[in-house]
Design a protein around this motif. Structure first.
Motif, PDB file in Angstrom:
ATOM      1  N   ALA A  26       2.601  11.176   3.914  1.00 23.91           N
ATOM      2  CA  ALA A  26       1.410  11.595   3.176  1.00 23.91           C
ATOM      3  C   ALA A  26       1.309  10.865   1.836  1.00 23.91           C
ATOM      4  CB  ALA A  26       1.434  13.106   2.959  1.00 23.91           C
ATOM      5  N   VAL A  27       2.415  10.808   1.094  1.00 26.02           N
ATOM      6  CA  VAL A  27       2.401  10.097  -0.182  1.00 26.02           C
ATOM      7  C   VAL A  27       2.109   8.613   0.052  1.00 26.02           C
ATOM      8  CG1 VAL A  27       3.794   9.397  -2.173  1.00 26.02           C
ATOM      9  CG2 VAL A  27       3.969  11.732  -1.281  1.00 26.02           C
ATOM     10  N   GLY A  28       2.732   8.053   1.094  1.00 23.81           N
ATOM     11  CA  GLY A  28       2.502   6.644   1.397  1.00 23.81           C
ATOM     12  C   GLY A  28       1.056   6.347   1.738  1.00 23.81           C
ATOM     13  N   CYS A  29       0.443   7.209   2.535  1.00 26.08           N
ATOM     14  CA  CYS A  29      -0.959   6.988   2.911  1.00 26.08           C
ATOM     15  C   CYS A  29      -1.866   7.094   1.686  1.00 26.08           C
ATOM     16  CB  CYS A  29      -1.364   8.005   3.976  1.00 26.08           C
ATOM     17  SG  CYS A  29      -2.974   7.674   4.725  1.00 26.08           S
ATOM     18  N   ALA A  84       6.599   9.111 -10.698  1.00 21.85           N
ATOM     19  CA  ALA A  84       5.342   8.538 -11.179  1.00 21.85           C
ATOM     20  C   ALA A  84       4.353   8.348 -10.026  1.00 21.85           C
ATOM     21  CB  ALA A  84       5.603   7.207 -11.872  1.00 21.85           C
ATOM     22  N   LEU A  85       4.853   7.941  -8.867  1.00 19.23           N
ATOM     23  CA  LEU A  85       3.979   7.760  -7.710  1.00 19.23           C
ATOM     24  C   LEU A  85       3.471   9.102  -7.200  1.00 19.23           C
ATOM     25  CD1 LEU A  85       2.792   5.661  -5.753  1.00 19.23           C
ATOM     26  CD2 LEU A  85       4.814   5.988  -4.315  1.00 19.23           C
ATOM     27  N   VAL A  86       4.346  10.099  -7.175  1.00 18.67           N
ATOM     28  CA  VAL A  86       3.922  11.435  -6.747  1.00 18.67           C
ATOM     29  C   VAL A  86       2.842  11.961  -7.684  1.00 18.67           C
ATOM     30  CG1 VAL A  86       4.681  13.818  -6.396  1.00 18.67           C
ATOM     31  CG2 VAL A  86       6.161  11.922  -5.674  1.00 18.67           C
ATOM     32  N   ALA A  87       3.019  11.763  -8.995  1.00 15.59           N
ATOM     33  CA  ALA A  87       2.022  12.227  -9.960  1.00 15.59           C
ATOM     34  C   ALA A  87       0.689  11.514  -9.774  1.00 15.59           C
ATOM     35  CB  ALA A  87       2.539  12.020 -11.385  1.00 15.59           C
ATOM     36  N   ALA A  88       0.746  10.206  -9.508  1.00 16.41           N
ATOM     37  CA  ALA A  88      -0.486   9.436  -9.316  1.00 16.41           C
ATOM     38  C   ALA A  88      -1.254   9.881  -8.082  1.00 16.41           C
ATOM     39  CB  ALA A  88      -0.148   7.949  -9.214  1.00 16.41           C
TER      40      ALA A  88
END
Length: 410
Positions: A26-29, A84-88
């Motif tokens: 999900a995060v990757g998509c 940082a990626l999760v927050a974005a």
């Protein structure tokens, strides 16, 4: 100039939606849709497949089901993804959370039952009632998001083996058993498969659980005109085995024993610490080594595979392989390989790849098991177990080659 119609969209319904693999997918998509990450690890972004007419990442909408309480942003941090990626991706993850419904628990073993949390899990009196509830979830997802197609991907915890001796060979014989709570041997993964296929969805089984990997459910897929792929994603140790074993065969080297030891610490590892659940995984990992080595069944090397849960490792998985072999003039030698990887980061891009590829197969009207996807699985359906190179060549021929031929016809 009149506004252009929105491009058609495909739904990806993740079973086990807040587990490590599905959360990472999900995060990757979301990150791909925003251009926050590159394409490393995605097979469908290789040049031959990138030109194969697959749907763009922005055309996918994610939803799913889960038997545990929680929220995707926290699940992503628990999976070791960059904060940082999760927050974005926070807004998009919270939107997906709104499309996650309680999952179904049915005959999944005591280890999975212990994961189920209150209202986050649903249980039904009969397998048919469970199938109908899942179909309702899929129909609502398709309608509310205005989706052209839906792909269901099982990325949940491994179930114990299903008793194959109790499975009839035809859908005509299996279907009535769904109304009988005690006579039906199927577990939840197979109920998800049946619901997906009866709803006209493509189905991916990324786990060692049975899913659609039996003759009767494959027959259902063919009858309703739906397609499926599985079984058990090939991400680490078995990827090495299907690459290295043909090497020994091509050099006429005699492998006398092949021992693999795996340690991991995520929820998958915790479930696999249960002996009954572990048997499903070991059966897929140890499949058909004789054939990969060019040996007759039963004439292959001694083969041992073990899996142990080490809580401190989290998503960090280590697989150690020891291969004892004999060469020219009987000289004995040894190959030792250690694979250390992030379990979900290896698996999640393959789930996304499979969604794109099975979506393309669904659009073509393919029915039953899609054997061309064998390179993604330890125990593939619809194709013999071959070396990884042969499997990958079959993938390119089926998707890139076929797309090129169709384009030239037009």
């Amino acid at each position: 100039m009149p506004p252009q119609p929105a491009p058609p969209r495909t739904g990806l319904w993740l079973v086990g939606a807040r587990g490590g693999v599905a959360t990472t997918a999900a995060v990757g998509c979301c990150a791909l849709q925003q251009g926050l990450i590159g394409s490393t690890g995605l097979v469908t972004e290789l040049p031959p497949l990138a030109a194969a007419g697959l749907r763009d990442w922005g055309q996918f909408v994610l939803g799913g089901c889960e038997i545990r309480a929680g929220e995707l942003p926290q699940a992503a941090l628990d999976a070791g993804l960059p904060p940082a990626l999760v927050a974005a991706c926070g807004d998009e993850l919270r939107a997906i959370d709104q499309r996650i419904v309680p999952g179904v628990v049915h005959n999944s073993g005591s280890a999975v039952d212990q994961l189920a949390a209150g209202d986050a899990a649903r249980r039904f009196d009969t397998p048919r009632a469970a199938v109908d509830a899942i179909k309702h979830d899929l129909d609502r997802f398709r309608e509310s998001e205005r989706l052209e197609r839906v792909i269901v991907a099982v990325a949940s915890s491994t179930e114990p083996p299903t008793d194959a001796t109790r499975l009839p060979d035809s859908w005509e014989e299996l279907e009535p058993l769904l109304a009988t709570p005690h006579d039906c041997p199927l577990r939840a993964s197979s109920l998800y498969a049946i619901a997906a296929l009866e709803s006209g969805c493509g189905f991916v089984n990324f786990t060692p659980s049975l899913g659609a990997s039996c003759a009767a459910i494959d027959q259902l897929a063919i009858q309703v005109g739906a397609c499926h792929a599985g079984r058990d994603g090939k991400t680490g140790e078995t990827l090495l085995k299907t690459t290295l074993a043909p090497m020994f065969a091509s050099r006429n080297l005699e492998v006398m024993s092949w021992v693999g030891h795996n340690i991991l610490g995520n929820a998958d590892g915790r479930i696999l610490s249960s002996q009954e659940n572990k048997q499903s995984k070991l059966g897929c990992k140890d499949a058909a080594l004789d054939a990969l080595l060019g040996r007759e069944p039963g004439d292959g090397p001694q083969s041992l595979v073990s899996i142990e849960y080490v809580a401190s490792l989290g998503e960090r998985k280590t697989a150690w392989n020891h291969v004892h072999f004999r060469g020219f003039m009987g000289v004995e030698m040894t190959l030792q390989v250690t694979w250390q990887g992030h379990d979900s980061a290896l698996a999640a891009p393959l789930v996304l790849d499979l969604a794109r590829l099975l979506d393309a197969s669904s659009a073509r009207g393919e029915r039953g098991a899609v054997g061309a996807l064998a390179c993604f699985f330890k125990n593939p359906v619809g194709a013999p177990l071959e070396g990884h190179a042969e499997q990958f060549a079959a993938l390119l021929k089926h998707y890139a080659g076929r797309h090129s031929a169709e384009a030239s016809d037009h």
